[in-house]
Design an enzyme around this catalytic site. Sequence first.
Site, short mmCIF file in Angstrom:
data_model
loop_
_atom_site.label_atom_id
_atom_site.label_comp_id
_atom_site.label_asym_id
_atom_site.label_seq_id
_atom_site.Cartn_x
_atom_site.Cartn_y
_atom_site.Cartn_z
N TYR A 28 35.25 39.15 42.21
CA TYR A 28 36.54 38.92 43.00
C TYR A 28 36.10 40.66 44.18
O TYR A 28 36.52 40.25 44.93
CB TYR A 28 37.48 38.55 42.16
CG TYR A 28 38.84 38.76 43.06
CD1 TYR A 28 39.04 37.18 43.81
CD2 TYR A 28 40.16 39.50 43.33
CE1 TYR A 28 40.48 37.32 44.54
CE2 TYR A 28 40.63 39.20 44.08
CZ TYR A 28 41.53 38.15 44.75
OH TYR A 28 41.84 38.69 44.90
N SER B 10 43.01 43.02 48.81
CA SER B 10 43.71 43.04 47.46
C SER B 10 43.22 44.58 46.88
O SER B 10 42.08 44.85 46.66
CB SER B 10 42.92 41.50 46.77
OG SER B 10 43.33 42.04 45.19
N GLU C 14 42.79 44.84 43.90
CA GLU C 14 41.87 44.39 43.15
C GLU C 14 40.27 45.37 43.68
O GLU C 14 39.53 45.82 43.38
CB GLU C 14 41.58 43.15 42.86
CG GLU C 14 42.21 42.05 42.32
CD GLU C 14 42.04 43.28 40.63
OE1 GLU C 14 41.26 42.99 39.91
OE2 GLU C 14 43.06 43.02 39.86
P1 GDP Z 1 44.68 39.61 38.38
O1 GDP Z 1 45.47 41.42 38.51
O2 GDP Z 1 44.89 39.45 39.79
O3 GDP Z 1 44.30 40.09 37.49
O4 GDP Z 1 46.79 39.11 38.21
P2 GDP Z 1 46.68 38.45 36.75
O5 GDP Z 1 47.79 38.27 36.56
O6 GDP Z 1 45.54 37.39 36.32
O7 GDP Z 1 46.51 39.55 35.66
C1 GDP Z 1 47.01 40.46 35.84
C2 GDP Z 1 47.18 41.71 33.66
O8 GDP Z 1 47.11 41.11 33.24
C3 GDP Z 1 44.72 42.05 33.60
O9 GDP Z 1 45.32 43.72 33.41
C4 GDP Z 1 44.56 41.22 33.07
O10 GDP Z 1 43.78 42.06 32.50
C5 GDP Z 1 46.04 41.20 32.38
N1 GDP Z 1 46.41 39.29 31.03
C6 GDP Z 1 46.80 40.00 29.55
N2 GDP Z 1 46.99 38.93 29.32
C7 GDP Z 1 46.10 37.80 29.89
C8 GDP Z 1 45.71 36.36 30.64
O11 GDP Z 1 46.32 35.33 28.87
N3 GDP Z 1 46.12 35.82 31.07
C9 GDP Z 1 46.05 36.44 32.39
N4 GDP Z 1 45.66 35.90 33.48
N5 GDP Z 1 46.47 37.87 32.08
C10 GDP Z 1 45.79 38.50 31.01
#
Ligand code: GDP
Length: 327
Positions: free
Chosen positions: A151, A127, A129
């Site tokens: 993670y 990933s 990440e």
């Molecule tokens: P990730 O890249 O696997 O962590 O995918 P996510 O879709 O969970 O998050 C992507 C980005 O969106 C991260 O930088 C989060 O901090 C940002 N983000 C902002 N607001 C939100 C929210 O309400 N939910 C989630 N899941 N992410 C958010």
Amino acid sequence: MTRALITGITGQDGLYLAELLVSKGYEVFGLIRGQNNPKYQLVRDTIPEVTLLTGDLTDVSSLVRVLSLSQPDEVYNLGAISFVAYSWENASLTSDVTGKGVLNMLEATRLYAGDDIGKVRFYQASSSEMYGKVQQVPQREDTLLWPRSPYGVAKVFGHYMTINYRESYGMHASSGILFNHESPRRGPEFVTRKVTQAVARISLGLQDSLALGNLESERDWGFAGDYVEAMWRMLQQPEADDYVVATGQTHSIRDLLDAAFAAADIEDWSRFVTQDPRFMRPAEVDLLIGDATKARTVLGWKPTVAFPELIGMMVENDLREQAALAR
Ligand code: GDP
């Protein structure tokens, strides 16, 4: 008939990959966890051709049994606890499943192959990440890894263990470093789907606001259906290797809001969106953007769905889904 075993079959990628492999004439087996898994029926209804076998990534003996029952030529390890925000709250469990689970799967695969390590090919879902606090922009296969969440740390363990099995045992084990990939099948805890579902509900008058975390985060978002094609291509190569899979384009959460609300013909989203510290993370990955040159040149892979189309596709699906639920 080529046989494939997929862990994480109930997830977004598992479903797209199973569909792809069935369309290529594969016999597909899926690992499914637990008693009365509520997603069992989802897989049954979506892809009835798949044979589901019970097992758990934390239980090596169950994996050995599943490999022996399915006799796969290709193993795709997509199973993981995959929600980054949750991984701080459950760091140990995430390490067991997302990290050590990879070792369990590699070891079970090695035992299954026995003296003939060449009889099976292995794909590990690594990933973006893993790049976390990015040390280079854009990120490539040889960019230093600096994970920023439990993670991410667990994924780094799985990534290096996959390389280690390739180097120690000569296993055809490849690691795909996939950047964020989304679709109408994405879980609603991820920000893209959270936004597209909310936009659909707002547009239908079912909801009046949407609370989000960091609006400045940027991601390289592609379409999951394209990304499973890259996984399959990796296992068709004569040599196993690691590949970045990405679009090379980055967008902020604000761009995501622009695209999603525009798809529902709403121009000004500021009156609907609030910021809530509950959705902020203890550490943030700020700018992910992948350089998929190697996947393009070696695998002949490229993304086919651009960001606005991807978000449009998700909003359209959610408008249909939410309207049906409201009826
Ligand atoms: P990730 O890249 O696997 O962590 O995918 P996510 O879709 O969970 O998050 C992507 C980005 O969106 C991260 O930088 C989060 O901090 C940002 N983000 C902002 N607001 C939100 C929210 O309400 N939910 C989630 N899941 N992410 C958010």
